[in-house]
Enzyme design. Structure first.
Site, short mmCIF file in Angstrom:
data_model
loop_
_atom_site.label_atom_id
_atom_site.label_comp_id
_atom_site.label_asym_id
_atom_site.label_seq_id
_atom_site.Cartn_x
_atom_site.Cartn_y
_atom_site.Cartn_z
N CYS A 2 0.82 -1.22 0.00
CA CYS A 2 0.00 0.00 0.00
C CYS A 2 0.85 1.27 0.00
CB CYS A 2 -0.95 0.06 1.19
SG CYS A 2 -2.08 -1.31 1.28
N ARG A 27 4.43 -0.41 -4.60
CA ARG A 27 4.10 -0.93 -3.28
C ARG A 27 2.81 -1.77 -3.27
NH1 ARG A 27 6.82 1.77 0.76
NH2 ARG A 27 5.26 1.08 2.25
N TRP A 75 -2.42 -2.94 -1.74
CA TRP A 75 -2.07 -4.35 -1.82
C TRP A 75 -2.94 -5.03 -0.78
CZ3 TRP A 75 -0.19 -8.31 1.26
CH2 TRP A 75 0.35 -9.42 0.58
N ASN A 101 -2.07 1.90 5.55
CA ASN A 101 -1.15 0.84 5.15
C ASN A 101 -0.82 0.07 6.42
OD1 ASN A 101 0.95 -0.73 4.14
ND2 ASN A 101 2.46 0.91 4.34
N GLY A 102 -0.96 -1.25 6.38
CA GLY A 102 -0.67 -2.05 7.57
C GLY A 102 -1.82 -3.01 7.86
N GLU A 487 18.38 -17.64 -6.30
CA GLU A 487 17.97 -16.31 -6.74
C GLU A 487 17.46 -16.35 -8.19
OE1 GLU A 487 17.20 -13.68 -5.43
OE2 GLU A 487 17.44 -12.10 -6.91
N LYS A 491 13.70 -15.24 -9.29
CA LYS A 491 13.43 -14.22 -10.31
C LYS A 491 12.45 -14.75 -11.34
CE LYS A 491 14.45 -11.53 -8.71
NZ LYS A 491 15.12 -11.26 -7.50
N GLU A 494 8.76 -15.32 -9.90
CA GLU A 494 7.95 -14.16 -9.50
C GLU A 494 7.48 -13.32 -10.68
OE1 GLU A 494 9.69 -11.32 -6.75
OE2 GLU A 494 11.65 -11.62 -7.59
N HIS A 510 19.17 -36.81 -4.66
CA HIS A 510 18.43 -37.17 -3.45
C HIS A 510 16.93 -36.92 -3.63
CE1 HIS A 510 22.20 -37.94 -1.45
NE2 HIS A 510 22.64 -36.77 -1.90
N LYS A 609 6.40 -4.48 -3.63
CA LYS A 609 7.84 -4.27 -3.46
C LYS A 609 8.24 -4.27 -1.99
CE LYS A 609 11.90 -3.22 -5.04
NZ LYS A 609 12.61 -4.35 -5.64
O1 M6R Z 1 13.07 -5.00 0.94
P1 M6R Z 1 13.60 -6.36 1.32
O2 M6R Z 1 14.93 -6.63 0.74
O3 M6R Z 1 13.56 -6.61 2.79
O4 M6R Z 1 12.58 -7.37 0.64
C1 M6R Z 1 12.67 -8.74 0.84
C2 M6R Z 1 11.83 -9.49 -0.15
O5 M6R Z 1 10.48 -9.12 -0.02
C3 M6R Z 1 12.27 -9.23 -1.59
O6 M6R Z 1 13.61 -9.50 -1.78
C4 M6R Z 1 11.43 -10.08 -2.56
O7 M6R Z 1 11.73 -11.43 -2.39
C5 M6R Z 1 11.67 -9.63 -4.00
N1 M6R Z 1 10.42 -9.52 -4.69
C6 M6R Z 1 12.53 -10.55 -4.76
O8 M6R Z 1 12.73 -10.15 -6.07
#
Ligand code: M6R
Length: 614
Positions: A2, A27, A75, A101-102, A487, A491, A494, A510, A609
């Protein structure tokens, strides 16, 4: 999660609010809304499902006049994304409008109490409960808005950043925060409010970051008063923010994510500026030097983080253990905070977060602090909550990251972790001068090597077309490349919604190898390092099951390149810095596959984000 924007001043509020919402859309983007008080003291609320552009269409032909307003991009936490659940929410009498927000954790109890008093709710949100509660307290006790907000917030359990306006008081916005960020901008005869400084920086560089349980009263565009829940006045700490507006635009790239991938050589340069000397012979991270007693005394490091930052932590563990010979534990912040971990004042806890606002990471910091640990933050967003909650830390200085998929923040975090490990190792005497010089020298050359990797963009875009059919992907790596595999998989999933998993390559046999058939793309990070031969065997095992191997190798590789189906050739570096190079093609691969599949790369479904709720 949000985005909140507010404006009060002499200009029309709506254009400023909508522009601000676009800056904050990273956000959350499932619905958007705005509340404005016009010159006739009408409080107009417009809100709709979808992105901010849909709000813009929705308000065509509507009265959007007024010099005061609040706006929100959502969000969803409570209630599906729809216009009823979008913010702002009216109170019953429609004289108050509130954005939030929250999460109000005790909303159900509060709602029942209000329903018993005859209050009717139009949405399924916790936010509507809060605005009704404020109104109820205000009317029954005949209070002004500020006092009613203070009393209502004393009843609330949970996290909030809120802004509220009142129809009959077009001269003020009241805003408050607890565990969700809120920034006030101080302009010339105008005041701004936002979840972070990005919507504010084009109007003013003077900002106040509110602290938990602080309430800001923005009056007439000129007066800012900050009080706590019990009305004690607090002197606002005015800071200057430096942000280049170009960093907030796509600058000719089709997506922020692609722009941010391409910014990485400059970002790493900026991250090292003033820390690695130009000759590439020394590195000094001032936070480590300034707190060297506590860092040297530490019996153990614990790194807490989430998502991509957690992957960076796994690399940090190897760097710190290798160079500093201190045991390092890596924890998901969300698990750490709830499992009564053993922590004491001989521990150093490193919190890694791009946004500096991740609720679980912040809570992990608070927990570790309460148990006496020394807290070191590695964050990107300047002035955000985590850096303010830590004992010390190092910013990664990669500039605002707007794409939801983290790219440049990851390489910035790994760079800071490398500098931290080197600085501390030198202080401890656990690295010899020759090795130290080799790593620093190589670190210094990473930006140039990254530029070479970026030249592969067209090739990777081309090969991405082959894989849009895939429903699953496997990513493999060993040692420093294992977190890179995790990672790469994150990527891809998501932004393309293709299921992808990362594994340490040797774990395949395994269990996961049962998944491999002729349809299965397997990305293997197989650069030339100590485990090269082992990775070669792992690739052979996959080829024996007809898997499609995309191997990330070093230029000049003559062995793996012969057996892999596709090779991505990269410049060589030393093993511990490999992640800074090998991550980049995996970011590009995920990006291009998502683009080929027509996905919304910068704003993928269900994500936000900045994860300010747990
Ligand atoms: O702002 P932060 O680094 O604490 O965020 C952590 C995760 O929410 C963030 O890295 C998320 O996994 C990303 N969308 C990955 O691309």
């Amino acid at each position: 999660m949000c985005g909140i924007v507010g404006y009060i001043g002499s200009k029309p509020a709506y254009p400023i609010l909508v522009k601000g919402l676009k800056r904050l859309e990273y956000r959350g983007y499932d619905s958007a809304g705005v509340a404005l008080i016009d010159d006739n003291q009408q409080l107009n609320v417009y809100k709709t499902k979808g992105k901010v552009s849909e709000l813009e269409n929705f308000v065509i032909q509507k009265n959007i006049s007024g010099n005061i307003g609040i706006a929100h991009t959502r969000w969803a936490t409570h209630g599906e994304p729809c216009s009823e659940n979008a913010h702002p929410h009216f109170s019953s009498s429609e004289s108050l409008a509130l954005i939030h927000n929250g999460i109000i954790e005790n909303y159900a109890v509060l709602k029942e109490k209000l329903q018993a008093k005859g209050y009717v709710f139009k949405s399924s949100t916790d936010t509507e409960v809060l605005v009704q509660l404020i109104e109820y307290i205000k009317i029954t006790n005949n209070l002004d808005l500020l006092t009613a907000v203070q009393l209502a917030l004393q009843e609330v359990i949970g996290a909030y950043a809120i802004a509220v306006i009142e129809k009959n008081h077009p001269e003020q916005i009241i805003a408050a925060r607890k565990s969700s960020p809120l920034v006030v901008g101080i302009g010339d005869g105008e005041l701004f409010l936002a979840s972070d400084a990005t919507p504010i920086v084009e109007y003013t560089d003077k900002v106040v970051y509110l602290n938990d349980e602080e309430i800001a009263v923005l009056s007439n565009g000129t007066e800012l008063k900050v009080v706590n829940l019990h009305n004690a006045e607090i002197t606002p700490d005015v800071k200057t923010v430096v942000m280049n507006l170009g960093q907030l635009e796509k600058g000719g790239y089709s997506h922020f994510m692609l722009k941010e991938i391409f910014e990485q050589p400059d970002c790493i340069h900026d991250c090292m500026r003033g820390r690695v000397n130009v000759e590439g012979t020394n590195v000094a991270l001032s936070a480590v030097i300034d707190h060297k007693e506590v860092m040297l005394r530490a019996k153990r490091f614990i790194i807490v983080a989430c998502g991509t930052s957690w992957h960076a932590a796994l690399i940090g563990k190897q760097l710190i253990e290798n160079f500093c010979r201190i045991p390092v534990e890596v924890e998901y912040a969300s698990e750490f905070r709830y499992r009564n971990p053993v922590i004491n004042n001989e521990d150093v806890v490193i919190a890694i977060s791009q946004s500096g606002e991740t609720a679980d990471t912040l809570a992990a910091v608070e927990l570790a602090k309460s148990k006496g640990a020394f807290i070191y933050g590695i964050c990107n967003a300047i002035g955000s909550s985590i850096p303010r909650a830590t004992n010390t830390g190092s910013y990664i200085h990669v500039g605002p990251e707007i794409g939801v998929a983290s790219t440049k923040a990851f390489t910035g975090q790994v760079t800071v972790l490398t500098m931290l490990a080197l600085t501390l190792a030198k202080e401890k005497g656990t690295i010899n001068q020759e090795d130290f010089l080799e790593v620093v020298g190589e670190l210094n050359s990473i930006p140039e090597k990254m530029k070479e990797v970026l030249l592969l963009n067209d090739k990777i875009a081309e090969l991405s077309k082959i894989f849009t059919y895939a429903h699953n992907f496997i990513y493999l790596g060993r040692g420093y490349s294992y977190p890179v595999a995790l990672e790469g998989a994150l990527k891809l999933k998501e932004i393309s919604y293709i299921h992808a998993e990362g594994y340490p390559a040797a774990e395949m046999k395994h269990g996961p190898i049962a998944l491999v058939d002729a349809e299965m793309p397997v990305v293997v990070i197989a650069t030339h390092n100590a485990l090269y031969e082992k990775v070669l065997s792992n690739i052979q095992e996959i080829k024996a099951r007809k898997g499609k191997v995309i191997a990330v190798v070093n230029k000049g590789d003559t062995i793996i390149s012969k057996i892999a189906d596709i090779c991505i050739e990269l410049p060589s570096t030393i093993e511990c810095l490999d992640p800074l190079i090998t991550t980049v093609p995996l970011q590009m691969l995920a990006y291009h596959i998502a683009v080929c599949k027509g996905m919304d790369v910068d704003q993928p479904r269900n994500l936000a984000k900045s994860v300010t709720v747990e």
